[in-house]
Design an enzyme around this catalytic site. Structure first.
Site, PDB file in Angstrom:
ATOM      1  N   LYS A   1       0.798  -1.228   0.000  1.00 18.92           N
ATOM      2  CA  LYS A   1       0.000   0.000   0.000  1.00 18.92           C
ATOM      3  C   LYS A   1       0.830   1.279   0.000  1.00 18.92           C
ATOM      4  O   LYS A   1       0.399   2.304  -0.528  1.00 18.92           O
ATOM      5  CB  LYS A   1      -0.960   0.012   1.190  1.00 18.92           C
ATOM      6  CG  LYS A   1      -2.072  -1.024   1.104  1.00 18.92           C
ATOM      7  CD  LYS A   1      -3.062  -0.867   2.242  1.00 18.92           C
ATOM      8  CE  LYS A   1      -4.162  -1.904   2.183  1.00 18.92           C
ATOM      9  NZ  LYS A   1      -5.212  -1.670   3.192  1.00 18.92           N
TER      10      LYS A   1
ATOM     11  N   ASP B   1     -10.040   2.852   2.392  1.00 19.21           N
ATOM     12  CA  ASP B   1     -10.119   2.154   3.687  1.00 19.21           C
ATOM     13  C   ASP B   1     -10.791   3.021   4.745  1.00 19.21           C
ATOM     14  O   ASP B   1     -11.745   2.597   5.410  1.00 19.21           O
ATOM     15  CB  ASP B   1      -8.718   1.757   4.166  1.00 19.21           C
ATOM     16  CG  ASP B   1      -8.168   0.538   3.447  1.00 19.21           C
ATOM     17  OD1 ASP B   1      -8.969  -0.310   3.023  1.00 19.21           O
ATOM     18  OD2 ASP B   1      -6.939   0.440   3.321  1.00 19.21           O
TER      19      ASP B   1
END
Length: 276
Positions: A65, A101
């Protein structure tokens, strides 16, 4: 047929293909979604492969990420602030990175709360990547009181200090946080403590939790962690991590297709897989 996927290492356990495939089917989108096992050293070639193969979009999971950001053409401002990307959109060879997220988490939390989140006093347990995404997103949306507790207090202080949004935050040791649980309307558990197979573990003892408060754990396997069980028994409202997982996926889907998919279809697909 359009191609989408998820990259990570490991990746075999991912339920994203099942969830997104059900959403494509329900939305009438002619697409398929697959897992790509990509090792850290192969990430640059994998990103070039997205362009070369015309893959329309991918989700990014651990451990890529952060590293993936330097390989993309553009980064959304919130993802830039968080320092992590979990969604890539390919528009005619231009790769843009987003982070859904935190937004996915907040969407699930809003559905639980009867009042606006902005006025709530919050505690985040943990200071890793998930904590940072949730903390920065809540701060960006106007929540003004968010304390952070972590096993290593210095890491919590670093996360607070780097936040580009204005808010009131204090870093606490786990022992300090346990004594102050009554102060919080919302408690958010972001670590892996309590995840299967270590289901009896909990980062905090929830004896002092305020009745009627919201206690949320981003873990969804098991569906009720030890922390949530303790909180429920003390009269708190509880939420597992399934909402966050589904909503972050739905927001990725929307970035790729312009369609917000059926949340219930996606959630039921994951629940069936979990045996819940």
């Amino acid at each position: 047929m359009a191609l989408y996927g998820v990259i990570g290492d490991p990746i075999a356990h991912s339920m994203s293909p099942l969830m997104h495939t059900s959403a494509f089917r329900e939305s009438g989108v002619d697409a398929t979604y697959v897992k790509f096992h990509v090792k850290k050293e192969d990430l640059p070639q994998a990103i070039e492969g997205i362009k070369a193969l015309g893959i329309r979009g991918v989700n990014v999971t651990v451990p890529h990420k952060e590293q993936v950001m330097e390989l993309l053409d553009e980064i959304d401002p919130l993802a830039e602030a968080i320092g992590a990307v979990n969604t890539i959109v390919n528009e005619n060879g231009k790769l843009t990175g987003y982070n859904t997220d935190g937004l996915g988490y907040v969407e699930g939390l809003r559905n639980m709360s009867k009042e606006p989140l902005e006025g709530k006093s919050m505690l985040i347990i943990g200071a890793g990547g998930a904590a940072k995404a949730i903390y920065y997103t809540l701060a960006s949306l106007g929540v003004r009181v968010i304390d952070v507790t972590n096993r290593t207090k210095e890491r919590a202080e670093k996360m607070i200090g780097a936040c580009p949004f204005q808010l009131d935050s204090t870093s606490l040791t786990l022992e300090e946080a346990e004594k102050r649980l009554q102060d919080y309307d919302v408690i958010i558990q972001t670590t892996s403590i309590g995840m299967f197979p270590h289901i009896d573990e909990s980062p905090l003892v929830m004896h002092e939790v305020k009745q009627g408060s919201i206690v949320s754990d981003i873990i969804y396997n098991p569906l009720e962690t030890s922390l949530l069980k303790q909180a429920r028994e003390k009269g708190a409202q509880t939420q597992n991590g399934l909402d966050m997982f589904v909503y972050q996926g739905a927001l990725s889907f929307e970035k790729w297709t312009g369609i917000f998919p059926s949340y219930s279809i996606m959630k039921n697909t994951v629940l069936q897989q979990l045996g819940g």
